[in-house]
Design a protein around this motif. Structure first.
Motif, PDB file in Angstrom:
ATOM      1  N   VAL A  36     -18.416  58.889  43.197  1.00 42.55           N
ATOM      2  CA  VAL A  36     -17.666  60.033  42.984  1.00 42.55           C
ATOM      3  C   VAL A  36     -16.885  59.655  42.002  1.00 42.55           C
ATOM      4  O   VAL A  36     -16.140  58.476  42.064  1.00 42.55           O
ATOM      5  CB  VAL A  36     -16.899  60.136  44.362  1.00 42.55           C
ATOM      6  CG1 VAL A  36     -15.972  61.471  44.147  1.00 42.55           C
ATOM      7  CG2 VAL A  36     -17.851  60.501  45.517  1.00 42.55           C
ATOM      8  N   GLU A  37     -16.396  60.535  41.092  1.00 50.22           N
ATOM      9  CA  GLU A  37     -15.438  60.213  40.051  1.00 50.22           C
ATOM     10  C   GLU A  37     -13.974  60.922  40.810  1.00 50.22           C
ATOM     11  O   GLU A  37     -14.012  62.095  41.194  1.00 50.22           O
ATOM     12  CB  GLU A  37     -15.634  60.861  39.018  1.00 50.22           C
ATOM     13  CG  GLU A  37     -14.329  60.891  37.595  1.00 50.22           C
ATOM     14  CD  GLU A  37     -14.702  61.370  36.449  1.00 50.22           C
ATOM     15  OE1 GLU A  37     -14.004  61.396  35.830  1.00 50.22           O
ATOM     16  OE2 GLU A  37     -15.881  61.887  36.306  1.00 50.22           O
ATOM     17  N   PRO A  41      -5.211  64.018  40.119  1.00 50.70           N
ATOM     18  CA  PRO A  41      -4.152  63.167  39.223  1.00 50.70           C
ATOM     19  C   PRO A  41      -3.616  61.961  39.971  1.00 50.70           C
ATOM     20  O   PRO A  41      -2.858  61.320  39.500  1.00 50.70           O
ATOM     21  CB  PRO A  41      -3.176  64.183  38.991  1.00 50.70           C
ATOM     22  CG  PRO A  41      -3.345  65.104  40.026  1.00 50.70           C
ATOM     23  CD  PRO A  41      -4.723  65.211  40.583  1.00 50.70           C
ATOM     24  N   TYR A  42      -3.994  61.770  40.928  1.00 48.88           N
ATOM     25  CA  TYR A  42      -3.743  60.490  41.975  1.00 48.88           C
ATOM     26  C   TYR A  42      -4.249  59.119  41.906  1.00 48.88           C
ATOM     27  O   TYR A  42      -5.693  59.404  41.956  1.00 48.88           O
ATOM     28  CB  TYR A  42      -3.436  61.115  43.315  1.00 48.88           C
ATOM     29  CG  TYR A  42      -2.735  62.330  43.439  1.00 48.88           C
ATOM     30  CD1 TYR A  42      -1.436  62.471  43.103  1.00 48.88           C
ATOM     31  CD2 TYR A  42      -3.112  63.528  43.756  1.00 48.88           C
ATOM     32  CE1 TYR A  42      -0.766  63.771  43.300  1.00 48.88           C
ATOM     33  CE2 TYR A  42      -2.841  64.718  43.899  1.00 48.88           C
ATOM     34  CZ  TYR A  42      -1.696  64.912  43.394  1.00 48.88           C
ATOM     35  OH  TYR A  42      -1.069  66.273  43.368  1.00 48.88           O
ATOM     36  N   SER A  73      -7.176  57.403  39.187  1.00 48.42           N
ATOM     37  CA  SER A  73      -7.528  58.692  38.580  1.00 48.42           C
ATOM     38  C   SER A  73      -8.503  58.441  37.441  1.00 48.42           C
ATOM     39  O   SER A  73      -8.251  57.736  36.598  1.00 48.42           O
ATOM     40  CB  SER A  73      -6.506  59.650  38.236  1.00 48.42           C
ATOM     41  OG  SER A  73      -6.634  60.934  37.828  1.00 48.42           O
ATOM     42  N   GLY A  74      -9.638  59.324  37.707  1.00 53.91           N
ATOM     43  CA  GLY A  74     -10.679  59.193  36.509  1.00 53.91           C
ATOM     44  C   GLY A  74     -11.618  58.125  36.627  1.00 53.91           C
ATOM     45  O   GLY A  74     -12.708  58.069  35.957  1.00 53.91           O
TER      46      GLY A  74
END
Length: 100
Positions: A36-37, A41-42, A73-74
């Motif tokens: 999972v990506e 924004p956390y 995040s990301g």
């Protein structure tokens, strides 16, 4: 009932999007994974889910946990659990989620 904050809604929608797939079946135990990506924004310092395994009547027959830590995040993370239970569906619930 208090209204959910934007942060709570965002995290719940993110949890709802996670899909586990069976990756192995050894000696009766099946291993399930989700890569999972973190599209929120956390940055999560702790991310733990209660994985409820449901039968065909939507009755919880077992609970497992899937977790990771220091998930920015990301970034992508692999969540996994194993079970010998036969189930029809999975319901994911927040167990412990802490953000930085």
């Amino acid at each position: 009932m208090p209204r959910k904050t934007i942060k709570q809604k965002t995290i719940q929608e993110f949890i709802d999007s996670i899909q586990f797939k069976e990756v192995s079946n050894d000696d009766g135990d099946k291993e399930y994974e989700a890569v999972v990506e973190n599209t929120t924004p956390y940055n999560f310092s702790d991310f733990s889910l209660d994985v409820q395994l449901l039968d065909s009547d939507n009755v919880t027959i077992a609970s497992e946990y899937a977790d990771t830590s220091h998930w920015d995040s990301g970034a992508k993370a692999k969540l996994s659990f194993s079970t010998d239970e036969v189930f029809s569906s999975i319901k994911l619930k927040e167990s412990t989620i802490e953000t930085e």
